[in-house]
Scaffold this motif. Structure first.
Motif, mmCIF file in Angstrom:
data_model
loop_
_atom_site.group_PDB
_atom_site.id
_atom_site.type_symbol
_atom_site.label_atom_id
_atom_site.label_comp_id
_atom_site.label_asym_id
_atom_site.label_seq_id
_atom_site.Cartn_x
_atom_site.Cartn_y
_atom_site.Cartn_z
ATOM 1 N N PRO A 148 0.807 -1.221 0.000
ATOM 2 C CA PRO A 148 0.000 0.000 0.000
ATOM 3 C C PRO A 148 0.843 1.276 0.000
ATOM 4 C CG PRO A 148 0.208 -0.798 2.222
ATOM 5 C CD PRO A 148 0.974 -1.767 1.353
ATOM 6 N N ALA A 149 2.160 1.140 0.030
ATOM 7 C CA ALA A 149 3.027 2.321 0.094
ATOM 8 C C ALA A 149 4.278 2.062 -0.723
ATOM 9 C CB ALA A 149 3.388 2.627 1.554
ATOM 10 N N LEU A 150 5.042 3.112 -0.932
ATOM 11 C CA LEU A 150 6.290 2.995 -1.670
ATOM 12 C C LEU A 150 7.302 2.155 -0.890
ATOM 13 C CD1 LEU A 150 6.533 6.704 -2.828
ATOM 14 C CD2 LEU A 150 6.162 4.752 -4.333
ATOM 15 N N PHE A 151 8.266 1.593 -1.623
ATOM 16 C CA PHE A 151 9.314 0.788 -1.004
ATOM 17 C C PHE A 151 10.422 1.682 -0.461
ATOM 18 C CE2 PHE A 151 7.324 -1.975 -4.168
ATOM 19 C CZ PHE A 151 7.040 -3.092 -3.395
ATOM 20 N N ASN A 152 11.011 1.251 0.644
ATOM 21 C CA ASN A 152 12.155 1.974 1.218
ATOM 22 C C ASN A 152 13.465 1.565 0.568
ATOM 23 O OD1 ASN A 152 10.206 1.150 3.829
ATOM 24 N ND2 ASN A 152 10.665 3.337 3.606
ATOM 25 N N ALA A 153 13.501 0.360 0.006
ATOM 26 C CA ALA A 153 14.712 -0.124 -0.662
ATOM 27 C C ALA A 153 14.319 -1.067 -1.791
ATOM 28 C CB ALA A 153 15.625 -0.837 0.324
ATOM 29 N N VAL A 154 15.036 -0.953 -2.900
ATOM 30 C CA VAL A 154 14.907 -1.890 -4.020
ATOM 31 C C VAL A 154 16.268 -2.523 -4.235
ATOM 32 C CG1 VAL A 154 14.451 -2.165 -6.481
ATOM 33 C CG2 VAL A 154 13.040 -0.613 -5.125
ATOM 34 N N LEU A 155 16.299 -3.857 -4.306
ATOM 35 C CA LEU A 155 17.530 -4.607 -4.488
ATOM 36 C C LEU A 155 17.540 -5.260 -5.874
ATOM 37 C CD1 LEU A 155 17.531 -6.535 -1.067
ATOM 38 C CD2 LEU A 155 18.239 -4.175 -1.527
ATOM 39 N N GLY A 156 18.694 -5.244 -6.509
ATOM 40 C CA GLY A 156 18.834 -5.917 -7.800
ATOM 41 C C GLY A 156 20.218 -6.533 -7.897
ATOM 42 N N PHE A 157 20.341 -7.802 -7.542
ATOM 43 C CA PHE A 157 21.631 -8.483 -7.558
ATOM 44 C C PHE A 157 21.720 -9.396 -8.781
ATOM 45 C CE2 PHE A 157 20.990 -7.975 -2.799
ATOM 46 C CZ PHE A 157 21.771 -6.836 -2.741
ATOM 47 N N ASN A 158 22.790 -9.227 -9.557
ATOM 48 C CA ASN A 158 22.950 -9.969 -10.821
ATOM 49 C C ASN A 158 21.707 -9.800 -11.694
ATOM 50 O OD1 ASN A 158 25.559 -11.154 -10.223
ATOM 51 N ND2 ASN A 158 24.474 -12.394 -8.708
ATOM 52 N N TYR A 159 21.271 -8.545 -11.804
ATOM 53 C CA TYR A 159 19.983 -8.266 -12.427
ATOM 54 C C TYR A 159 20.052 -7.256 -13.577
ATOM 55 C CZ TYR A 159 15.323 -6.193 -12.840
ATOM 56 O OH TYR A 159 14.147 -5.691 -13.327
ATOM 57 N N LEU A 160 20.670 -6.113 -13.378
ATOM 58 C CA LEU A 160 20.572 -5.027 -14.347
ATOM 59 C C LEU A 160 21.090 -5.400 -15.732
ATOM 60 C CD1 LEU A 160 21.515 -1.881 -12.240
ATOM 61 C CD2 LEU A 160 19.248 -2.602 -12.981
ATOM 62 N N HIS A 161 22.087 -6.271 -15.815
ATOM 63 C CA HIS A 161 22.600 -6.649 -17.133
ATOM 64 C C HIS A 161 21.618 -7.540 -17.891
ATOM 65 C CE1 HIS A 161 23.444 -10.194 -14.810
ATOM 66 N NE2 HIS A 161 23.960 -10.835 -15.831
ATOM 67 N N LEU A 162 20.590 -8.041 -17.215
ATOM 68 C CA LEU A 162 19.625 -8.942 -17.846
ATOM 69 C C LEU A 162 18.370 -8.234 -18.340
ATOM 70 C CD1 LEU A 162 19.852 -11.961 -15.365
ATOM 71 C CD2 LEU A 162 20.972 -11.722 -17.592
ATOM 72 N N VAL A 163 18.195 -6.955 -17.996
ATOM 73 C CA VAL A 163 16.994 -6.250 -18.443
ATOM 74 C C VAL A 163 17.231 -5.658 -19.828
ATOM 75 C CG1 VAL A 163 16.346 -5.742 -16.063
ATOM 76 C CG2 VAL A 163 17.595 -4.033 -17.379
ATOM 77 N N ARG A 164 16.182 -5.627 -20.630
ATOM 78 C CA ARG A 164 16.303 -5.184 -22.018
ATOM 79 C C ARG A 164 16.203 -3.667 -22.170
ATOM 80 N NH1 ARG A 164 15.829 -9.014 -26.001
ATOM 81 N NH2 ARG A 164 15.849 -11.151 -25.205
ATOM 82 N N ASP A 165 15.476 -3.012 -21.288
ATOM 83 C CA ASP A 165 15.343 -1.556 -21.324
ATOM 84 C C ASP A 165 15.905 -1.020 -20.013
ATOM 85 O OD1 ASP A 165 14.653 1.097 -21.541
ATOM 86 O OD2 ASP A 165 12.476 0.763 -21.478
ATOM 87 N N LEU A 166 17.204 -0.850 -19.960
ATOM 88 C CA LEU A 166 17.849 -0.464 -18.708
ATOM 89 C C LEU A 166 17.390 0.919 -18.249
ATOM 90 C CD1 LEU A 166 19.810 -1.018 -16.454
ATOM 91 C CD2 LEU A 166 21.694 -0.361 -17.957
ATOM 92 N N THR A 167 17.288 1.853 -19.168
ATOM 93 C CA THR A 167 16.851 3.200 -18.813
ATOM 94 C C THR A 167 15.432 3.174 -18.253
ATOM 95 O OG1 THR A 167 18.264 4.206 -20.505
ATOM 96 C CG2 THR A 167 16.432 5.531 -19.681
ATOM 97 N N GLY A 168 14.539 2.427 -18.911
ATOM 98 C CA GLY A 168 13.165 2.323 -18.444
ATOM 99 C C GLY A 168 13.053 1.623 -17.104
ATOM 100 N N THR A 169 13.847 0.583 -16.914
ATOM 101 C CA THR A 169 13.812 -0.146 -15.643
ATOM 102 C C THR A 169 14.300 0.726 -14.502
ATOM 103 O OG1 THR A 169 14.090 -2.292 -16.717
ATOM 104 C CG2 THR A 169 14.721 -2.149 -14.402
ATOM 105 N N LEU A 170 15.360 1.489 -14.728
ATOM 106 C CA LEU A 170 15.864 2.387 -13.680
ATOM 107 C C LEU A 170 14.829 3.462 -13.343
ATOM 108 C CD1 LEU A 170 19.567 2.775 -14.850
ATOM 109 C CD2 LEU A 170 18.780 1.623 -12.783
ATOM 110 N N ALA A 171 14.110 3.955 -14.342
ATOM 111 C CA ALA A 171 13.062 4.941 -14.094
ATOM 112 C C ALA A 171 11.936 4.331 -13.261
ATOM 113 C CB ALA A 171 12.511 5.472 -15.414
ATOM 114 N N GLN A 172 11.587 3.068 -13.547
ATOM 115 C CA GLN A 172 10.546 2.389 -12.774
ATOM 116 C C GLN A 172 10.991 2.162 -11.327
ATOM 117 O OE1 GLN A 172 7.546 1.780 -12.958
ATOM 118 N NE2 GLN A 172 6.978 -0.110 -11.904
#
Length: 212
Positions: A105-129
């Protein structure tokens, strides 16, 4: 290959992945300890690309609520099997990409991405999300291979060949310096960049960033 193709790749390899050993156990423990020290008891945490849930099960005790997600239904199934043996009410696993997640019901205080960012296809869009999912001054913590800093044989020969025959998923090619610029451009202040590896040529910087 599309994102659905990437999901099918991880579905096929999930059991083998779950049975494999962590390549750098000491480096992994260092990452866990550093991350645990940054989390607070009242935090709501989102983990992207959680795989088979190992990290989530190790970190959930440090926070109030923990949502662990992955695009692979098979990976999440294994995570839930592990969770069933030691149920933790504050932990939930869900099949989802970052773009499919809404903060309830509220925003997250922390987002974790381990061994993750190199696997996303739209890195700019994912970082914005990720930025949109975080509460003000929330933390984004990542540790991901920077393929462009690796051996050229891996970048130009091995990885493309493996992708061509379906033995590897999509992998973005960027340098650590480029990744830091993209994280900054997405609205984050980079607080720290650390090397947790105990093996040479790891090229996976641990980046701590705060939402501006």
């Amino acid at each position: 290959m599309t994102i659905s193709g990437d999901a099918r790749f991880w579905d096929r390899t999930a059991r083998k992945y779950a049975a494999g050993a962590i390549g750098d156990q000491a480096g992994y423990e260092r990452t866990l300890a550093r991350t645990r020290a940054l989390l607070r008891p009242g935090d709501r945490v989102l983990e992207l690309g959680c795989g088979t849930g190992t990290t989530a099960l190790r970190l959930v005790g440090a926070v109030e609520a923990y949502l662990a997600t992955d695009i692979s239904a098979a990976m999440i199934a294994i995570s839930k099997e592990k969770h069933a043996t030691t149920p933790i009410p504050s932990l939930a696993f869900r099949v989802a990409a970052a773009e499919e997640i809404t903060p309830e019901p509220a925003l997250f205080n922390a987002v974790l991405g381990f061994n993750y960012l190199h696997l996303v296809r739209d890195l700019t869009g994912t970082l914005a999300q990720i930025h949109a999912l975080l509460a003000p001054a929330g933390l984004f913590i990542s540790k991901t291979p920077c393929v462009a800093d690796m051996n050229p044989l891996i970048r130009f020969v091995l990885l493309p060949a493996m992708r061509a025959i379906g033995k590897a998923p999509y992998a973005g090619v960027f340098r650590a310096s480029e990744l830091k610029k993209l994280i900054n451009a997405a609205g984050f202040e980079i607080v720290a960049v650390e090397d947790h590896a105990t093996k040479v040529n790891d090229n996976r910087p641990y980046i701590l960033a705060r939402k501006r």
